[in-house]
Design a protein around this motif. Structure first.
Motif, PDB file in Angstrom:
ATOM      1  N   ASN A   1      -4.575   0.230   7.316  1.00 24.41           N
ATOM      2  CA  ASN A   1      -4.594   1.082   6.119  1.00 24.41           C
ATOM      3  C   ASN A   1      -3.998   0.360   4.911  1.00 24.41           C
ATOM      4  N   GLU A   2      -2.911  -0.384   5.143  1.00 20.43           N
ATOM      5  CA  GLU A   2      -2.274  -1.125   4.052  1.00 20.43           C
ATOM      6  C   GLU A   2      -3.214  -2.198   3.504  1.00 20.43           C
ATOM      7  N   LEU A   3      -3.925  -2.858   4.404  1.00 21.65           N
ATOM      8  CA  LEU A   3      -4.861  -3.895   3.978  1.00 21.65           C
ATOM      9  C   LEU A   3      -5.939  -3.313   3.067  1.00 21.65           C
ATOM     10  N   ALA A   4      -6.403  -2.130   3.403  1.00 13.70           N
ATOM     11  CA  ALA A   4      -7.436  -1.482   2.590  1.00 13.70           C
ATOM     12  C   ALA A   4      -6.934  -1.183   1.182  1.00 13.70           C
ATOM     13  N   GLU A   5      -5.599  -1.022   1.032  1.00  9.80           N
ATOM     14  CA  GLU A   5      -5.028  -0.666  -0.265  1.00  9.80           C
ATOM     15  C   GLU A   5      -4.651  -1.887  -1.107  1.00  9.80           C
TER      16      GLU A   5
ATOM     17  N   TYR B   1       0.802 -11.939  13.382  1.00 11.96           N
ATOM     18  CA  TYR B   1       0.716 -12.687  12.125  1.00 11.96           C
ATOM     19  C   TYR B   1      -0.011 -11.865  11.058  1.00 11.96           C
ATOM     20  N   GLY B   2      -1.137 -11.259  11.436  1.00  7.01           N
ATOM     21  CA  GLY B   2      -1.889 -10.444  10.485  1.00  7.01           C
ATOM     22  C   GLY B   2      -1.100  -9.239  10.023  1.00  7.01           C
ATOM     23  N   ARG B   3      -0.433  -8.562  10.971  1.00  9.44           N
ATOM     24  CA  ARG B   3       0.382  -7.401  10.612  1.00  9.44           C
ATOM     25  C   ARG B   3       1.509  -7.807   9.659  1.00  9.44           C
ATOM     26  N   ALA B   4       2.169  -8.926   9.973  1.00 12.24           N
ATOM     27  CA  ALA B   4       3.287  -9.384   9.141  1.00 12.24           C
ATOM     28  C   ALA B   4       2.808  -9.782   7.753  1.00 12.24           C
ATOM     29  N   TRP B   5       1.680 -10.481   7.682  1.00 14.70           N
ATOM     30  CA  TRP B   5       1.149 -10.916   6.381  1.00 14.70           C
ATOM     31  C   TRP B   5       0.854  -9.707   5.493  1.00 14.70           C
TER      32      TRP B   5
ATOM     33  N   ARG C   1       4.705  -4.944   0.670  1.00 16.89           N
ATOM     34  CA  ARG C   1       6.060  -4.751   0.157  1.00 16.89           C
ATOM     35  C   ARG C   1       6.216  -5.314  -1.251  1.00 16.89           C
ATOM     36  N   TYR C   2       5.605  -6.479  -1.476  1.00 17.01           N
ATOM     37  CA  TYR C   2       5.795  -7.160  -2.751  1.00 17.01           C
ATOM     38  C   TYR C   2       4.631  -6.962  -3.716  1.00 17.01           C
ATOM     39  N   LYS C   3       3.691  -6.098  -3.336  1.00 14.75           N
ATOM     40  CA  LYS C   3       2.550  -5.773  -4.204  1.00 14.75           C
ATOM     41  C   LYS C   3       1.807  -7.035  -4.661  1.00 14.75           C
ATOM     42  N   LEU C   4       1.577  -7.929  -3.723  1.00 15.98           N
ATOM     43  CA  LEU C   4       0.817  -9.141  -3.988  1.00 15.98           C
ATOM     44  C   LEU C   4      -0.666  -8.892  -3.719  1.00 15.98           C
ATOM     45  N   THR C   5      -1.513  -9.641  -4.375  1.00  9.16           N
ATOM     46  CA  THR C   5      -2.950  -9.477  -4.204  1.00  9.16           C
ATOM     47  C   THR C   5      -3.459 -10.328  -3.037  1.00  9.16           C
TER      48      THR C   5
END
Length: 220
Positions: free
Chosen positions: A45-49, A184-188, A194-198
């Motif tokens: 879900n986070e990845l989608a956002e 690794y994918g979950r952590a990335w 957390r840091y609102k990076l693209t």
């Protein structure tokens, strides 16, 4: 390592929040894994956002723009702390320098006993953070990112895997040990959220595939 003056006050606050007592010079460290990232279904879900964008220019980038490793007191810094945290039977000298221990490098499965063969990796590399938004951050925020012991951002791995990875994102490099892809994918995704990076479009596709390796990426 002396920190740039804008970072000094932030380092003090960081130490107060993140310092975990280290064992004495002849102590044994218990194995501690990478801080637990979001579960697979949450990471999905986070990845989608995450915002998909072209990478920023590397103009002005230098690792020195991300002050590290922060002083944690008692002659110890963040790097030594991670080596202690991620190893077994870790010994340090009177200056808190890790001299020996037993480590499992999660990236490639290597078992190592020499501290010189280990590196503390920024899971989301400093260069990639720069390309995805950190170029606009103040120094204090870049210092927090580079020394974050709460997010799943710092991990002790083999020097060979660290060099192979460099500043690459998952579209260009993934851990040779496929069984670590889920973590690794979950952590990335966790760190970028957390840091609102693209993320770039190829990076997002690669992360989606890595999350497919999680036991149940869709449901809690």
């Amino acid at each position: 390592m002396l920190l740039a003056s804008p970072w000094r006050s932030a380092a003090t606050a960081l130490t107060a929040v993140l310092l975990i007592p280290l064992a004495g010079s002849s102590a044994t460290a218990s194995p501690v894994t990478l801080p637990e990232p979001s579960a697979g279904w949450i990471a999905r879900n986070e990845l989608a956002e995450l915002v998909v964008a072209k990478p920023h220019a590397m103009t002005g980038y230098s690792p020195a723009r991300f002050p590290h490793w922060a002083d944690l007191g008692d002659s110890c810094d963040v790097r030594e702390h991670v080596l202690m945290r991620d190893g077994n039977d870790v010994l340090r000298d009177s200056r808190c320098r890790v001299v020996s221990g037993r480590w499992l490098s999660e990236y490639d499965g290597k078992r190592l006993t020499s501290a010189g063969a280990m590196r503390v990796d920024h899971l989301v590399p400093l260069a990639d953070a720069w390309r995805s938004g950190a170029d606009t951050w103040p120094v204090a925020k870049r210092g927090k990112f580079a020394n974050d012991l709460v997010a799943p951002q710092l991990i002790a791995v083999s020097a060979t895997s660290n060099r192979a990875k460099g500043g690459r994102n998952p579209a260009r490099w993934r851990p040779p040990l496929r069984s670590f892809w889920c973590m690794y994918g979950r952590a990335w995704v966790d760190v970028k959220t957390r840091y609102k990076l693209t993320v770039t479009a190829p990076e997002k596709t690669a992360l989606d595939g890595m999350l497919d390796t999680c036991p149940d990426p869709q449901h809690p």
